[in-house]
Design a protein around this motif. Structure first.
Motif, short mmCIF file in Angstrom:
data_model
loop_
_atom_site.label_atom_id
_atom_site.label_comp_id
_atom_site.label_asym_id
_atom_site.label_seq_id
_atom_site.Cartn_x
_atom_site.Cartn_y
_atom_site.Cartn_z
N VAL A 51 40.42 41.33 33.54
CA VAL A 51 41.25 41.67 34.70
C VAL A 51 41.10 40.74 35.89
N ALA A 52 40.11 39.83 35.85
CA ALA A 52 39.85 39.02 37.05
C ALA A 52 39.59 37.57 36.69
N ASN A 53 39.72 36.73 37.69
CA ASN A 53 39.37 35.31 37.58
C ASN A 53 38.14 35.07 38.45
N LEU A 54 37.26 34.21 37.98
CA LEU A 54 36.06 33.87 38.74
C LEU A 54 36.38 32.72 39.68
N ASN A 55 36.07 32.91 40.96
CA ASN A 55 36.22 31.85 41.94
C ASN A 55 34.92 31.04 41.93
N PRO A 56 34.96 29.79 41.43
CA PRO A 56 33.72 29.01 41.29
C PRO A 56 33.07 28.64 42.63
N LYS A 57 33.82 28.67 43.72
CA LYS A 57 33.25 28.30 45.01
C LYS A 57 32.16 29.27 45.46
N ASP A 58 32.44 30.57 45.32
CA ASP A 58 31.46 31.56 45.79
C ASP A 58 31.07 32.59 44.72
N ASN A 59 31.45 32.32 43.47
CA ASN A 59 31.14 33.22 42.36
C ASN A 59 31.65 34.65 42.56
N SER A 60 32.81 34.77 43.21
CA SER A 60 33.40 36.10 43.39
C SER A 60 34.55 36.25 42.40
N TYR A 61 34.87 37.49 42.13
CA TYR A 61 35.97 37.79 41.20
C TYR A 61 37.21 38.17 41.97
N ILE A 62 38.34 37.60 41.53
CA ILE A 62 39.64 37.81 42.15
C ILE A 62 40.51 38.49 41.10
N LEU A 63 41.18 39.57 41.49
CA LEU A 63 42.04 40.28 40.55
C LEU A 63 43.18 39.37 40.11
N LYS A 64 43.43 39.33 38.80
CA LYS A 64 44.53 38.52 38.27
C LYS A 64 45.85 39.07 38.80
N ASP A 65 46.79 38.16 39.09
CA ASP A 65 48.10 38.56 39.62
C ASP A 65 48.80 39.57 38.71
N SER A 66 48.65 39.40 37.42
CA SER A 66 49.33 40.28 36.47
C SER A 66 48.81 41.72 36.54
N MET A 67 47.66 41.94 37.14
CA MET A 67 47.06 43.27 37.20
C MET A 67 47.60 44.11 38.36
N PHE A 68 48.21 43.46 39.34
CA PHE A 68 48.69 44.19 40.51
C PHE A 68 49.79 45.20 40.16
N LYS A 69 50.46 44.98 39.03
CA LYS A 69 51.50 45.93 38.63
C LYS A 69 50.91 47.28 38.21
N ASP A 70 49.61 47.28 37.86
CA ASP A 70 48.93 48.51 37.42
C ASP A 70 48.31 49.31 38.57
N ILE A 71 48.42 48.80 39.78
CA ILE A 71 47.78 49.46 40.92
C ILE A 71 48.53 50.74 41.29
N GLN A 72 47.77 51.82 41.48
CA GLN A 72 48.33 53.09 41.96
C GLN A 72 48.07 53.18 43.45
N LYS A 73 49.12 53.27 44.23
CA LYS A 73 48.96 53.31 45.68
C LYS A 73 48.26 54.58 46.14
N ASP A 74 48.36 55.63 45.34
CA ASP A 74 47.71 56.90 45.73
C ASP A 74 46.37 57.10 45.00
N TRP A 75 45.69 56.01 44.68
CA TRP A 75 44.40 56.07 44.00
C TRP A 75 43.45 56.97 44.79
N PRO A 76 42.78 57.93 44.14
CA PRO A 76 41.95 58.89 44.87
C PRO A 76 40.76 58.27 45.60
N GLY A 77 40.32 57.09 45.19
CA GLY A 77 39.19 56.45 45.85
C GLY A 77 39.56 55.69 47.10
N TYR A 78 40.84 55.59 47.41
CA TYR A 78 41.28 54.83 48.57
C TYR A 78 41.30 55.70 49.83
N SER A 79 40.75 55.15 50.91
CA SER A 79 40.86 55.80 52.21
C SER A 79 42.22 55.41 52.79
#
Length: 125
Positions: free
Chosen positions: A84-112
């Motif tokens: 689901v993610a790409n590794l950013n080699p500059k800081d070793n952080s993970y970035i969500l792949k663009d193709s995954m944004f279609k699966d996002i639920q705006k009313d996710w229960p964990g979101y404030s």
């Protein structure tokens, strides 16, 4: 003169620390949110966290553990991140792949409310 209680009488009730008053409504709300997120698939939980910001693997694991995570799920984090993610080699952080944004639920229960507003900005780009 001031009268003092004798010091030899033990106190039957142990001294209790008084914490700040709790708001039962917020505790119930937090517990419901916690349970609602914990019952969701681990992969979805990872996706919804990465949708808000980039995470380094230890940060992501620590964040997931706050919501509760099993050892089996913890061990599968690397595989899920590859999917689901790409590794950013500059800081070793993970970035969500663009193709995954279609699966996002705006009313996710964990979101404030703040998370939901941030997500709206991210998704509008």
């Amino acid at each position: 003169p001031v009268r003092r209680a004798p010091k030899s009488i033990p106190d039957d009730v142990p001294s209790r620390k008084r914490s700040t008053p709790m708001n039962p409504a917020s505790t119930v709300r937090r517990t419901r949110t916690h349970n609602a997120v914990y019952q969701r698939p681990y992969r979805d939980r990872v996706i919804h966290l990465l949708a808000l910001k980039n995470y380094k693997k230890p940060e992501l694991l620590a964040r997931l553990q706050r919501d509760g995570v099993s050892q089996k799920d913890k061990d599968s984090l690397g595989i899920i991140l590859q999917q689901v993610a790409n590794l950013n080699p500059k800081d070793n952080s993970y970035i969500l792949k663009d193709s995954m944004f279609k699966d996002i639920q705006k009313d996710w229960p964990g979101y404030s409310e703040i998370d939901k507003q941030s997500l709206e900005l991210i998704l509008s780009r």
